[in-house]
Design a protein around this motif. Structure first.
Motif, PDB file in Angstrom:
ATOM      1  N   ASN A  11       0.816  -1.225   0.000  1.00  0.00           N
ATOM      2  CA  ASN A  11       0.000   0.000   0.000  1.00  0.00           C
ATOM      3  C   ASN A  11       0.849   1.274   0.000  1.00  0.00           C
ATOM      4  N   GLY A  12       2.191   1.117  -0.101  1.00  0.00           N
ATOM      5  CA  GLY A  12       3.074   2.282  -0.201  1.00  0.00           C
ATOM      6  C   GLY A  12       3.682   2.744   1.107  1.00  0.00           C
ATOM      7  N   LEU A  13       3.252   2.164   2.238  1.00  0.00           N
ATOM      8  CA  LEU A  13       3.814   2.563   3.524  1.00  0.00           C
ATOM      9  C   LEU A  13       5.289   2.178   3.590  1.00  0.00           C
ATOM     10  N   ARG A  14       6.125   3.141   3.984  1.00  0.00           N
ATOM     11  CA  ARG A  14       7.557   2.873   4.135  1.00  0.00           C
ATOM     12  C   ARG A  14       7.860   2.621   5.610  1.00  0.00           C
ATOM     13  N   LEU A  15       8.512   1.503   5.886  1.00  0.00           N
ATOM     14  CA  LEU A  15       8.907   1.146   7.246  1.00  0.00           C
ATOM     15  C   LEU A  15      10.420   1.259   7.375  1.00  0.00           C
ATOM     16  N   VAL A  16      10.872   1.928   8.444  1.00  0.00           N
ATOM     17  CA  VAL A  16      12.301   2.007   8.775  1.00  0.00           C
ATOM     18  C   VAL A  16      12.443   1.507  10.208  1.00  0.00           C
ATOM     19  N   HIS A  17      13.461   0.702  10.457  1.00  0.00           N
ATOM     20  CA  HIS A  17      13.600   0.059  11.770  1.00  0.00           C
ATOM     21  C   HIS A  17      15.054   0.048  12.209  1.00  0.00           C
ATOM     22  N   SER A  18      15.257   0.202  13.506  1.00  0.00           N
ATOM     23  CA  SER A  18      16.582  -0.015  14.084  1.00  0.00           C
ATOM     24  C   SER A  18      16.386  -0.546  15.499  1.00  0.00           C
ATOM     25  N   GLN A  19      17.015  -1.674  15.802  1.00  0.00           N
ATOM     26  CA  GLN A  19      16.822  -2.313  17.109  1.00  0.00           C
ATOM     27  C   GLN A  19      17.799  -1.750  18.144  1.00  0.00           C
ATOM     28  N   ASP A  20      17.283  -1.593  19.374  1.00  0.00           N
ATOM     29  CA  ASP A  20      18.119  -1.145  20.483  1.00  0.00           C
ATOM     30  C   ASP A  20      17.749  -1.980  21.710  1.00  0.00           C
ATOM     31  N   THR A  21      18.583  -2.949  22.041  1.00  0.00           N
ATOM     32  CA  THR A  21      18.258  -3.877  23.147  1.00  0.00           C
ATOM     33  C   THR A  21      18.639  -3.306  24.512  1.00  0.00           C
ATOM     34  N   SER A  22      19.165  -2.075  24.545  1.00  0.00           N
ATOM     35  CA  SER A  22      19.551  -1.479  25.829  1.00  0.00           C
ATOM     36  C   SER A  22      18.352  -0.901  26.577  1.00  0.00           C
ATOM     37  N   THR A  23      17.185  -0.887  25.938  1.00  0.00           N
ATOM     38  CA  THR A  23      15.968  -0.364  26.564  1.00  0.00           C
ATOM     39  C   THR A  23      14.893  -1.447  26.571  1.00  0.00           C
ATOM     40  N   GLN A  24      13.928  -1.313  27.440  1.00  0.00           N
ATOM     41  CA  GLN A  24      12.772  -2.223  27.462  1.00  0.00           C
ATOM     42  C   GLN A  24      11.579  -1.605  26.739  1.00  0.00           C
ATOM     43  N   MET A  25      11.834  -0.478  26.072  1.00  0.00           N
ATOM     44  CA  MET A  25      10.759   0.259  25.413  1.00  0.00           C
ATOM     45  C   MET A  25      10.870   0.164  23.894  1.00  0.00           C
TER      46      MET A  25
END
Length: 412
Positions: A11-25
């Motif tokens: 549907n054209g939605l662009r997803l960008v992701h970056s993981q950070d395991t130093s937080t629980q959020m």
């Protein structure tokens, strides 16, 4: 270096992701590529109105904040002339609540007269408080139309006139929503303690079914070069006279953008900056003074504003500013002075991107501009600016015919 993952959905939605395991959020940042510049000149303030409407209930969820708070989350939003940005943070075990809430308001809002009236009232009150009842509150409404004659940066995000939001109909509001709030006009950035696989799964589940929309194509007029100085004098019930000067500068994507940003810091960032040191502390021409750039995506403005010291006229204060600008045009900036500003910027960047929410906001913005990975190149772009470049840019921008000057006088 951040590990950045990306995916574009059908549907054209662009997803960008970056993981950070130093937080629980986990942070979800939803950026819509719509701002005040996309408004009809006769119906301004709509992008800002939507910032409020998006919290007034969506098609299947009457209250956005309630379920999020129960899940331990927080949220907020902001709008400017270029974009509208919504973000939330939530504990990783409750992250699906965030995807559910954010997707439902992309699907459709609760377009009811009750919701519109409630949010219209809030926005109108904000307009009155910020622009009509606050000292210097109308500066944006005075400076922008001076500087911009054809580009829709002519009006502030809050709107050109109170009546535009006061008279907005439910049909006009609906039309604005379905013209811009669409998966194919949005970037979703997700950061924090969540894997890319899980992020893709939840994005597909909650956003995948939302259809593409016919997004209004941007055809914004290019502001012609200013060829003569523009001046305005107003009198208001304010405690002190103030001087406001703006100069046309490049847009966010131009290589000179970084030069302008550094020039503003050379002039006004900290006690040792030129305007503060020379005009406040040493010569005592101003009691306070500031220089900054608008940061606009399209060609923006370089701002200088200050309050003259007691007994100093606006004419004398302005002349002192021009003297400082002349030095930038004539003399090369000292390499040590430039290095100090670059170091400040680099440390601000590094510390800013430790926070997973800041990372989400930056990823979304840079992806909207064209490439999320460019976020990682900001420091080197500032580092590449030379003393010679700064003199060239200063000569180009700090010209009388490129200036709009506002004398904001205390009445009586």
């Amino acid at each position: 270096m951040l590990k950045i993952n990306k995916q574009v959905f059908l549907n054209g939605l662009r997803l960008v992701h970056s993981q950070d395991t130093s937080t629980q959020m986990v942070a979800l940042n939803m950026l819509y590529n719509v701002g005040a510049k996309d408004e009809n000149p006769e119906h301004t303030g709509f992008a800002h109105l939507f910032e409020h409407l998006m919290f007034g209930g969506s098609v299947n969820i009457a209250d956005f904040d309630g379920p999020l708070q129960l899940a331990g989350g927080e949220n907020n939003a902001w709008t400017n002339n270029d974009i509208t940005n919504y973000y939330l943070t939530i504990p990783k075990q409750n992250v699906e609540t965030g995807f559910w809430l954010e997707s439902d308001r992309m699907l459709s809002l609760d377009f009811s007269s009750k919701s519109l009236e409630a949010q219209r009232g809030v926005v109108m009150e904000e307009f009155k408080q910020r622009c009509l009842n606050q000292p210097y509150g109308d500066v944006g409404h005075l400076l922008r139309p001076m500087a911009y004659k054809v580009h829709p940066y002519q009006w502030p995000t809050i709107g050109k006139e109170l009546d535009h939001v006061a008279n907005a109909t439910l049909e006009e509001v609906k039309d604005f929503f379905f013209s811009f709030y669409a998966p194919n006009n949005a970037v979703l950035a997700v950061t924090g303690n969540i894997s890319f696989e899980e992020t893709v799964r939840l994005t597909e589940k909650w956003f995948g079914p939302i259809p593409r929309r016919n997004v209004h194509e941007r055809r914004l007029p290019v502001e012609p070069e200013q060829t003569e100085e523009r001046r305005l004098v107003v009198e208001r019930n304010v405690p002190l006279d103030s001087l406001f000067m703006v100069f046309h500068m490049s847009g966010r994507m131009h290589a000179d953008y970084y030069v302008f940003d550094i020039l503003s810091d050379i002039l006004s960032n900290g006690r040792s900056s030129r305007l503060t040191r020379n005009l406040v502390h040493e010569r005592k021409v101003f009691s306070s003074i500031d220089a900054y750039i608008s940061g606009s995506v399209d060609a923006g403005l370089f701002h200088i504003s200050g309050k003259p010291a007691t007994g100093v006229s606006l004419e004398e204060a302005e002349a002192a500013v021009w003297e400082e600008l002349s030095k930038l045009k004539e003399e090369l900036i000292d390499a040590e002075e430039l290095e100090k500003v670059k170091n400040k910027f680099e440390s601000a960047q590094i510390f800013g991107n430790i926070n997973y929410l800041n990372v989400a906001t930056n990823l979304a913005f840079f992806e909207m501009l064209g490439c999320a990975e460019d976020m990682e190149k900001e420091v080197e772009r500032y580092r590449a600016v030379t003393c010679a470049q700064m003199r060239v840019v200063a000569r180009n921008i700090f010209r009388r015919e490129n200036a709009s000057v506002l004398y904001y006088k205390k009445s009586g």
